[in-house]
Each structure stands twice: as C-alpha cells, then as structure tokens.
Write a protein that holds these residues in place. Structure first.
Motif, PDB file in Angstrom:
ATOM      1  N   ALA A 103       0.950  -1.283   0.116  1.00  0.00           N
ATOM      2  CA  ALA A 103      -0.055  -0.003   0.020  1.00  0.00           C
ATOM      3  C   ALA A 103       0.870   1.218   0.001  1.00  0.00           C
ATOM      4  N   LEU A 104       1.943   1.233   0.778  1.00  0.00           N
ATOM      5  CA  LEU A 104       2.900   2.367   0.732  1.00  0.00           C
ATOM      6  C   LEU A 104       3.600   2.602  -0.516  1.00  0.00           C
ATOM      7  N   ALA A 105       4.193   1.373  -0.873  1.00  0.00           N
ATOM      8  CA  ALA A 105       4.642   1.443  -2.314  1.00  0.00           C
ATOM      9  C   ALA A 105       3.727   2.157  -3.501  1.00  0.00           C
ATOM     10  N   ARG A 106       2.699   1.608  -3.368  1.00  0.00           N
ATOM     11  CA  ARG A 106       1.642   2.277  -4.173  1.00  0.00           C
ATOM     12  C   ARG A 106       1.396   3.691  -4.210  1.00  0.00           C
ATOM     13  N   ARG A 107       1.610   4.229  -3.141  1.00  0.00           N
ATOM     14  CA  ARG A 107       1.517   5.690  -3.100  1.00  0.00           C
ATOM     15  C   ARG A 107       2.803   6.350  -3.489  1.00  0.00           C
ATOM     16  N   ARG A 108       3.838   5.549  -3.537  1.00  0.00           N
ATOM     17  CA  ARG A 108       5.266   6.199  -3.928  1.00  0.00           C
ATOM     18  C   ARG A 108       5.276   5.773  -5.263  1.00  0.00           C
ATOM     19  N   LEU A 109       4.619   5.144  -5.776  1.00  0.00           N
ATOM     20  CA  LEU A 109       4.992   4.920  -7.195  1.00  0.00           C
ATOM     21  C   LEU A 109       3.789   5.869  -7.919  1.00  0.00           C
ATOM     22  N   ALA A 110       3.081   6.739  -7.259  1.00  0.00           N
ATOM     23  CA  ALA A 110       2.231   7.562  -7.786  1.00  0.00           C
ATOM     24  C   ALA A 110       2.646   9.013  -7.903  1.00  0.00           C
ATOM     25  N   PRO A 111       2.382   9.697  -8.923  1.00  0.00           N
ATOM     26  CA  PRO A 111       3.053  11.232  -8.853  1.00  0.00           C
ATOM     27  C   PRO A 111       2.185  11.986  -7.439  1.00  0.00           C
ATOM     28  N   GLY A 112       2.932  13.084  -7.089  1.00  0.00           N
ATOM     29  CA  GLY A 112       2.404  13.878  -6.111  1.00  0.00           C
ATOM     30  C   GLY A 112       3.030  15.252  -5.933  1.00  0.00           C
ATOM     31  N   ARG A 113       2.790  15.658  -4.812  1.00  0.00           N
ATOM     32  CA  ARG A 113       3.318  17.169  -4.536  1.00  0.00           C
ATOM     33  C   ARG A 113       4.760  17.215  -4.682  1.00  0.00           C
ATOM     34  N   ARG A 114       5.325  16.207  -4.236  1.00  0.00           N
ATOM     35  CA  ARG A 114       6.952  16.016  -3.692  1.00  0.00           C
ATOM     36  C   ARG A 114       7.597  15.133  -4.771  1.00  0.00           C
ATOM     37  N   ARG A 115       6.772  14.408  -5.839  1.00  0.00           N
ATOM     38  CA  ARG A 115       7.348  13.290  -6.670  1.00  0.00           C
ATOM     39  C   ARG A 115       6.637  13.441  -7.824  1.00  0.00           C
ATOM     40  N   THR A 116       7.998  13.248  -8.842  1.00  0.00           N
ATOM     41  CA  THR A 116       7.532  13.255 -10.064  1.00  0.00           C
ATOM     42  C   THR A 116       7.647  11.532 -10.594  1.00  0.00           C
ATOM     43  N   VAL A 117       6.631  11.342 -11.590  1.00  0.00           N
ATOM     44  CA  VAL A 117       6.689   9.885 -11.907  1.00  0.00           C
ATOM     45  C   VAL A 117       6.631   9.753 -13.545  1.00  0.00           C
ATOM     46  N   GLU A 118       7.369   9.085 -13.988  1.00  0.00           N
ATOM     47  CA  GLU A 118       7.720   9.043 -15.481  1.00  0.00           C
ATOM     48  C   GLU A 118       7.443   7.506 -15.715  1.00  0.00           C
ATOM     49  N   ILE A 119       6.698   7.090 -16.711  1.00  0.00           N
ATOM     50  CA  ILE A 119       6.646   5.811 -17.484  1.00  0.00           C
ATOM     51  C   ILE A 119       7.318   5.887 -18.968  1.00  0.00           C
ATOM     52  N   PHE A 120       8.091   5.145 -19.168  1.00  0.00           N
ATOM     53  CA  PHE A 120       8.943   5.005 -20.305  1.00  0.00           C
ATOM     54  C   PHE A 120       8.609   3.634 -20.961  1.00  0.00           C
ATOM     55  N   THR A 121       7.826   3.695 -22.022  1.00  0.00           N
ATOM     56  CA  THR A 121       7.091   2.761 -22.492  1.00  0.00           C
ATOM     57  C   THR A 121       7.003   2.581 -23.878  1.00  0.00           C
ATOM     58  N   SER A 122       6.781   1.526 -24.603  1.00  0.00           N
ATOM     59  CA  SER A 122       6.642   1.298 -25.868  1.00  0.00           C
ATOM     60  C   SER A 122       5.126   0.633 -26.013  1.00  0.00           C
ATOM     61  N   LEU A 123       4.217   0.600 -24.714  1.00  0.00           N
ATOM     62  CA  LEU A 123       3.063   0.120 -25.012  1.00  0.00           C
ATOM     63  C   LEU A 123       2.226   0.952 -24.824  1.00  0.00           C
ATOM     64  N   PRO A 124       0.798   0.911 -25.142  1.00  0.00           N
ATOM     65  CA  PRO A 124      -0.319   2.110 -24.920  1.00  0.00           C
ATOM     66  C   PRO A 124      -0.745   1.751 -23.491  1.00  0.00           C
ATOM     67  N   VAL A 125      -0.623   3.083 -22.886  1.00  0.00           N
ATOM     68  CA  VAL A 125      -1.093   3.052 -21.282  1.00  0.00           C
ATOM     69  C   VAL A 125      -2.092   4.317 -21.016  1.00  0.00           C
ATOM     70  N   ASP A 126      -2.680   4.060 -19.904  1.00  0.00           N
ATOM     71  CA  ASP A 126      -3.714   5.073 -19.524  1.00  0.00           C
ATOM     72  C   ASP A 126      -3.292   5.423 -18.268  1.00  0.00           C
ATOM     73  N   PRO A 127      -2.114   6.309 -17.832  1.00  0.00           N
ATOM     74  CA  PRO A 127      -1.613   6.519 -16.482  1.00  0.00           C
ATOM     75  C   PRO A 127      -2.590   7.604 -15.848  1.00  0.00           C
ATOM     76  N   PRO A 128      -2.239   7.628 -14.490  1.00  0.00           N
ATOM     77  CA  PRO A 128      -3.025   8.548 -13.682  1.00  0.00           C
ATOM     78  C   PRO A 128      -2.670   9.900 -14.222  1.00  0.00           C
ATOM     79  N   GLU A 129      -3.434  10.972 -13.822  1.00  0.00           N
ATOM     80  CA  GLU A 129      -3.116  12.384 -14.042  1.00  0.00           C
ATOM     81  C   GLU A 129      -1.678  12.751 -13.517  1.00  0.00           C
TER      82      GLU A 129
END
Length: 406
Positions: free
Chosen positions: A207-233
């Motif tokens: 549960a904590l890891a999922r929160r840290r894998l999501a973008p937030g006020r103090r964290r940027t998240v990038e997905i580097f992919t060759s696949l069609p994805v629908d990521p969170p805002e």
C-alpha cells in the motif's frame, strides 16, 4: 547527470534502462511528452540510421559493430554518466544467464553495473538493504523495471525518491498504469483469488509502495514505455521506440522461413499445455516455421515436447528477443501469441520489412480457473497491437491476424 539509480530483475528491464538513458541524451524520441487524448503514449519513431554491415557472430551474441551517430553511449558518455544499475539477481538459471550477458553489454557501453545477490538465502534481504542504503539515500531519481516486485516495493517504502521512472517490463506495464490510475492495489494480471497469507503480511508495504509509485506534490513519476498506457493524471509518459537497439545493431539478415515466439502462459497457469502444444504445431505448419524462440521461463519438459511433436528447432536466446531479432538472422515472418513482442518487435525491426503475426488465445485454451480479468487482459494485448500498425490483412487460421510494417 548524477544521483540516478536503476533496479532491474530481468534482462528486458536492463535493456529498457539502457534505452531510457540513451533517450535522455538524444532527446528524440526520449523527450517527455504529455499523454494523448486517451492517456496513451504516442508512438512516433525517430529517424533510423542508415544500413551498416551486419555482424557475422552467432545469433544472440552482440557483434562488434557500433554506430558513430549522436548520443552514442560509449564509456564516459553523458548517457552512462551518473547512472548506476543494480541487478537484483533472480534465482532461475535462464534469467541469470541473460542478465549476465546484458550486464556485459551495459558495461561495454560505459554504465556502472552492480550485481546484487538479493535472493541468496537467509540474511540476503538485510544484507542487500545495508549494502544499498547509501546509494538509495543519495539518489535523486530511481528507475525501476518491475513495480509489482516485492523487493522493489520494499526499497521504495524505505527510501522514497523525489523522481521515479518506471521502464517497461513486458505487458505488465499496461496493467500497472491502469491499476495506478484506478487507485487499486498492485496485483499481477494472472494472479487469481484474494490475498494469501504472504500477501496479507506484505499488504502494508504494498500500500505504501503504491502511493510512492504515484505522482504527488513532492514526487514526479515517468513511465518509459513502448506500450499503450492510460496512466493517472500528473504522470509523464515518454515513448520508448528502441532507438538504442536500432542504432547499435543490424539491420538483420532475413531467412526465408518463419520463426515462432514462445510464451510462458503455460508456466503461469493460464493456458492448458496440451492446447498450447497443438496451437504451436498448427502455427508451424501454417507458416512454414522452422525455429521456436523460447521464453526464458518456459520449462525444459514443455520445450522437449514441442521439439518432438512439431520438429521445430528450439532456440534459447541469451539476450532479449528484440536484440536477437535486430541482429539476426531472423525469419521474414515472426509469429507470436499475445505478449510484449507484438508491441516491441515492430519498433525494433521497423526498417527491415519483417512481418509479425499475433495469434490470439482462444477461450477453450484457457485453464478452468483462469479469471475473466486475465482473459480480457490477453485480448487487450493483441487488440491494441493491431491498432498500432499501418496495415491489417487476413492471415491463415481462424484466430490469427497479421501485422505488417516496414
């Protein structure tokens, strides 16, 4: 660029870390882009280098040729600088062998690679955490290949990064992005039922890891992919087009026959083994295939049965298939079941004229206890690949579609 730390547990993850680092230097196609209208990453291709003389070393062995084009990741280059790759070594021999070959390639390109026996028996977990703690504390950006990994999730709970990049680890990237966007717990698509005893114990970590894998006020998240994805805002999607692979290897020599690509769907409990072997035999006859490229997780017994019943030559690649195919020799047609390669091979082989065919998994091939979620996921893998190609034409067999590109 300093303070970048990558954790990989499979050969494909290590390849995609090299691709990500190459994209940071070249800027094309690695410049981060906003998701499209549906959240999917665009799939534009960078310019492809001109032909070079192919290496004549054995298939699967990286040859000496290197392009001299921009962004070359040689020793001391900007792409390699400041990035340490930590291999959290798995236990199965095939994965370890491919990872050692990929680690050699990465070192030849100038990257720092640290081999960590993270699963070496009693005491390996605390020892690994103690060894990696200084690197984790100093890292501004963490790159991970498998967000579902319990090991990676534990590391993220202990050391939350300011910047996080997730590179492809097969089609699991699609499920990760979807689960993250829906706010669900992270569960591999082929897992069945509810939480077992082990999952219940690790639930707070996940549960904590999922929160840290999501973008937030103090964290940027990038997905580097060759696949069609629908990521969170708030998530940055960077298109992965195998630019490093295409700049370094090939173009391949093409054989007259076809090649089949194996899958571990039997080993993961999704597909009935008898149905699978019959499907392989039917595809081999329909396409005139002579070789079967085994997935690194396929069992020896199953591969022996395929060889005996179909006459196919079984090939155990010692590098990810995208590199094997790009170096060649490779068949003019490559036939695969729904898997990552129906998305990645068209990118790695875009300038070669090779044709890729995807054979959908018929419902009657599935084992009785397979969830509807798993069935839908497999259909989505094949369906999204079909929409990404230039032409779609009928192919032999009632449930086969051919993807042509060139």
């Amino acid at each position: 660029m300093t303070g970048r730390l990558a954790f990989v547990e499979s050969p494909v993850q290590l390849l995609n870390v090299l691709e990500w680092a190459h994209a940071q230097v070249t800027g094309a196609p690695g410049t981060p882009v906003a998701p499209g209208p549906s959240g999917a990453a665009p799939h534009g291709l960078a310019a492809v280098p001109g032909p070079r003389t192919p290496s004549r070393t054995a298939a699967g062995r990286p040859g000496p040729e290197r392009s001299g084009g921009p962004g070359r990741t040689a020793a001391g280059s900007p792409a390699a600088g400041g990035l340490t790759v930590v291999v959290l070594s798995p236990t199965d021999p095939m994965s370890r062998g491919q990872l050692r070959r990929m680690a050699q390639l990465a070192r030849e390109e100038g990257f720092t690679v640290r081999w960590q026996e993270a699963r070496g028996g009693r005491g390996s977990l605390p020892r690994t955490l103690r060894d990696l703690a200084p690197l984790l504390r100093a890292a501004e950006r963490i790159i991970v290949g498998d967000p579902f990994s319990r090991y990676v999730q534990l590391l993220l709970t202990l050391f939350g990064p300011k910047h996080l990049t997730v590179v492809d680890d097969g089609t699991a990237t699609m499920e990760f992005a979807a689960q993250l966007a829906r706010g669900e717990r992270l569960v591999r698509w082929h897992r069945r039922g509810g939480l077992g005893p082990r999952e219940l114990v690790l639930a707070p970590v996940s549960a904590l890891a999922r929160r840290r894998l999501a973008p937030g006020r103090r964290r940027t998240v990038e997905i580097f992919t060759s696949l069609p994805v629908d990521p969170p805002e708030g998530t940055t999607v960077t298109p992965h087009t195998f630019a490093w692979t295409r700049a370094r290897f090939g173009p391949p020599r093409l054989t007259r026959g076809a090649d089949l690509v194996g899958t571990s769907l039997v080993e993961t409990g999704v597909v009935d083994p008898d149905r699978y072997v019959r499907a392989v035999a039917d595809l081999a006859r329909a396409h005139g295939a002579t070789r079967y490229f085994a997935h690194r997780r396929e069992s020896t017994d199953k591969l022996h049965r395929i060889a005996v019943e179909t006459g196919l030559e079984i090939v155990r690649p010692d590098l990810p298939l995208e590199l094997i195919a790009r170096r060649g020799p490779i068949g003019r047609t490559v036939v695969s079941f729904p898997s990552t390669v129906v998305h990645t091979l068209p990118l790695a082989l875009v300038d070669t004229g090779v044709k890729v065919a995807v054979c959908e998994i018929a419902p009657e091939w599935l084992r009785e206890n397979v969830s509807a979620r798993a069935q839908g996921f497999l259909s989505g893998v094949a369906g999204t690949a079909a929409h990404e190609v230039d032409r779609l034409t009928a192919c032999a067999g009632p449930s086969v579609e051919r993807l042509e590109f060139g």
